[in-house]
Design a protein around this motif. Structure first.
Motif, short mmCIF file in Angstrom:
data_model
loop_
_atom_site.label_atom_id
_atom_site.label_comp_id
_atom_site.label_asym_id
_atom_site.label_seq_id
_atom_site.Cartn_x
_atom_site.Cartn_y
_atom_site.Cartn_z
N GLY A 23 3.15 22.54 -25.95
CA GLY A 23 2.56 21.18 -25.90
C GLY A 23 3.45 20.17 -26.61
O GLY A 23 3.73 19.09 -26.09
N THR A 24 3.91 20.54 -27.82
CA THR A 24 4.80 19.67 -28.60
C THR A 24 6.12 19.45 -27.85
O THR A 24 6.63 18.33 -27.79
CB THR A 24 5.08 20.29 -29.99
N VAL A 25 6.66 20.54 -27.29
CA VAL A 25 7.93 20.45 -26.55
C VAL A 25 7.79 19.47 -25.38
O VAL A 25 8.65 18.63 -25.14
CB VAL A 25 8.38 21.85 -26.06
N THR A 26 6.64 19.55 -24.67
CA THR A 26 6.41 18.67 -23.52
C THR A 26 6.26 17.21 -23.96
O THR A 26 6.86 16.31 -23.37
CB THR A 26 5.15 19.13 -22.75
N VAL A 27 5.46 16.97 -25.02
CA VAL A 27 5.25 15.59 -25.51
C VAL A 27 6.58 14.99 -25.99
O VAL A 27 6.90 13.83 -25.70
CB VAL A 27 4.19 15.54 -26.63
N CYS A 28 7.37 15.80 -26.73
CA CYS A 28 8.68 15.32 -27.21
C CYS A 28 9.63 15.04 -26.05
O CYS A 28 10.40 14.07 -26.08
CB CYS A 28 9.31 16.35 -28.16
N THR A 29 9.56 15.88 -25.02
CA THR A 29 10.39 15.68 -23.82
C THR A 29 10.04 14.35 -23.16
O THR A 29 10.93 13.55 -22.83
CB THR A 29 10.17 16.84 -22.82
N LEU A 30 8.75 14.10 -22.98
CA LEU A 30 8.31 12.85 -22.34
C LEU A 30 8.67 11.63 -23.19
O LEU A 30 9.04 10.58 -22.67
CB LEU A 30 6.79 12.89 -22.08
N ALA A 31 8.56 11.78 -24.53
CA ALA A 31 8.93 10.68 -25.44
C ALA A 31 10.40 10.32 -25.28
O ALA A 31 10.77 9.14 -25.23
CB ALA A 31 8.64 11.08 -26.89
N GLY A 32 11.25 11.36 -25.18
CA GLY A 32 12.69 11.13 -25.02
C GLY A 32 13.06 10.55 -23.67
O GLY A 32 13.86 9.61 -23.57
N VAL A 33 12.45 11.09 -22.60
CA VAL A 33 12.75 10.64 -21.24
C VAL A 33 12.31 9.19 -21.04
O VAL A 33 13.04 8.37 -20.48
CB VAL A 33 12.06 11.57 -20.20
N ASN A 34 11.10 8.87 -21.53
CA ASN A 34 10.53 7.54 -21.26
C ASN A 34 10.98 6.45 -22.24
O ASN A 34 11.06 5.29 -21.88
CB ASN A 34 8.99 7.61 -21.27
N PHE A 35 11.26 6.84 -23.50
CA PHE A 35 11.54 5.81 -24.52
C PHE A 35 12.84 6.05 -25.30
O PHE A 35 13.09 5.38 -26.30
CB PHE A 35 10.36 5.71 -25.51
N GLY A 36 13.65 7.01 -24.87
CA GLY A 36 14.91 7.29 -25.57
C GLY A 36 14.67 7.70 -27.01
O GLY A 36 13.81 8.54 -27.30
N PHE A 37 15.43 7.09 -27.94
CA PHE A 37 15.30 7.44 -29.37
C PHE A 37 14.25 6.58 -30.09
O PHE A 37 14.05 6.74 -31.29
CB PHE A 37 16.64 7.25 -30.10
N GLU A 192 2.79 0.25 -24.00
CA GLU A 192 3.38 1.31 -23.17
C GLU A 192 3.56 2.62 -23.95
O GLU A 192 3.36 3.70 -23.41
CB GLU A 192 4.74 0.88 -22.60
N ASN A 193 3.98 2.50 -25.24
CA ASN A 193 4.31 3.74 -25.97
C ASN A 193 3.20 4.23 -26.90
O ASN A 193 3.35 5.27 -27.53
CB ASN A 193 5.63 3.60 -26.74
N LEU A 194 2.06 3.50 -26.98
CA LEU A 194 1.01 3.86 -27.95
C LEU A 194 0.45 5.27 -27.73
O LEU A 194 0.31 6.05 -28.67
CB LEU A 194 -0.12 2.83 -27.92
#
Length: 405
Positions: A23-37, A192-194
């Motif tokens: 779950g964490t891996v997926t959320v972190c992946t989406l955070a990186g893909v959608n919002f970069g750093f 968008e990122n909340l």
């Protein structure tokens, strides 16, 4: 020096292993893909909150030599409040972990599939995933041994493997260091990122880890003089867990496409850019994340259920084994037949959203009781930080429940 450090490793890496699941891996992946750093600061904040709460939990377990659920059972005197609290805890942790266990095992399977393919066997008309059953058997053997030292060694090895895999993947992508520091120290919040920020905090500050930590600390250490080791162990392990999560965000930020929904997609997305090695690193990392959570989730549920119900909390007792076998069995079954009960997972999210503020409030209350902790009770600074975290937990809980409803 290194030998001495390994000797004093406690349950910290197990806690890190528990919160870095699929779950964490997926959320972190989406955070990186959608919002970069841009959301690295949210992960940094989550890690600081986790260190504060886990340190309280470890201190409570070490000084009282009791698990958190045992302390709740003995310290809440009002039978109605105690009954409702225990019911909420059992619903959130036992039913919740049964729901998440299938996801943990499936995450480990996704990691292995990127390396070895997708083997199925057909039994009585059902297509069963061989990898799900294999991961379930590994988790069963580790848990059945019922020896804290064996459990610790296996999970520490898997956490090191996972950390190296994600760290190497992040290094391969050659990220811009100035952009990383900007993402870490310049918070950006928008409509968008909340939800992603809430997701990052929600997958890091996990209620069941507070129960797991208090119970495992008393398996490792028995004297007040060991508190310095417990604190160092907590800070180092959770901080390293945070770095691993940040590495996943950094790796995902390198992807050009937006069509990524999981770490398995991330592995495929990195392959054209950085060759097949990126796929293998990520596959190993996801496998380790899945299997460590597949071991710690049933373990936490067993500590919670036995503590709440007044049963023996020995890892070799029949009741303890019955609880984790039930959770693990359901996880393997649901994962191997590809069953996804969205209703059970929604229920787990709601109960977890309710539970975190309740447990954070109880933890703050009990950590100020001289009758329990004596001179080891909370300082003023710890209380102020704890109250801020409690406020965030209430906000997160309300948001996650509203999101599900």
């Amino acid at each position: 020096m290194i030998k001495n450090w390994f000797k004093n490793i406690g349950p910290g890496p197990l806690v890190a292993a528990a919160f870095i699941g699929p779950g964490t891996v997926t959320v972190c992946t989406l955070a990186g893909v959608n919002f970069g750093f841009a959301l690295l600061w949210a992960m940094g904040l989550s890690i600081m909150a986790t260190i504060v709460l886990q340190e309280m939990s470890a201190r409570l377990g070490l000084i009282t030599q009791k698990g958190l659920s045992e302390v709740i059972r003995t310290e809440i005197k009002n039978p109605l409040v105690r009954g409702l609290t225990i019911l909420l805890i059992l619903s959130a942790i036992v039913i919740g972990n049964a729901a998440y266990e299938a996801g943990n095992i499936s995450g480990g399977v996704l990691g292995l599939e990127t390396i070895v393919g997708n083997p199925f066997v057909s039994i009585a008309g059902f297509n069963l995933n061989v990898l799900s059953i294999t991961i379930g058997l590994v988790a069963f053997v580790v848990l059945y041994v019922g020896n804290y030292k064996v459990l610790e060694k296996v999970l520490v090895f898997l956490v090191i493997l996972m950390s190296l895999a994600f760290l190497l993947t992040a290094i391969i992508t050659k990220p811009d260091l100035s952009a990383i520091f900007s993402g870490l120290f310049m918070p950006k919040v928008s409509e968008e990122n909340l939800l992603t920020i809430i997701g990052l905090i929600g997958t890091t500050v996990v209620p069941y880890n507070l129960f797991l930590h208090a119970s495992l600390v008393k398996e490792k250490w028995h004297h007040e003089t060991d508190l310095k080791f417990a604190r160092k162990d907590t800070i180092i392990a959770v901080a390293l867990g945070g770095i691993v999560s940040m590495c996943i965000i950094i790796s995902a930020a390198a992807i050009e496409t937006q069509h990524i929904s999981s770490a398995a997609d991330l592995a495929k997305g990195l392959e054209p850019l950085f060759g097949r090695f990126a796929k293998y690193f990520l596959g190993i990392g996801l496998f380790a994340a899945g299997i460590t959570s597949a071991i710690t989730a049933p373990l936490a549920a067993a500590f919670v259920a036995t503590g709440c119900l007044g049963w023996s909390t020995s890892m070799k007792s029949k009741q303890f084994r019955a609880v984790w076998m039930f959770i693990l069995g359901l996880g393997v079954l649901f994962s191997s037949i590809g069953f996804k009960s969205i209703e059970i997972i929604k229920f787990a999210q709601i109960t977890n959203g309710l539970l975190l503020p309740v447990i954070a409030a109880f933890l703050l209350w009990v950590m100020n009781k001289s009758s329990i902790l004596g001179k080891y009770k909370n300082t003023l600074v710890q209380n102020i930080i704890g109250i801020v975290i409690l406020g965030v937990a209430i906000f997160l809980g309300a948001k996650s429940i509203l999101k599900v409803i």
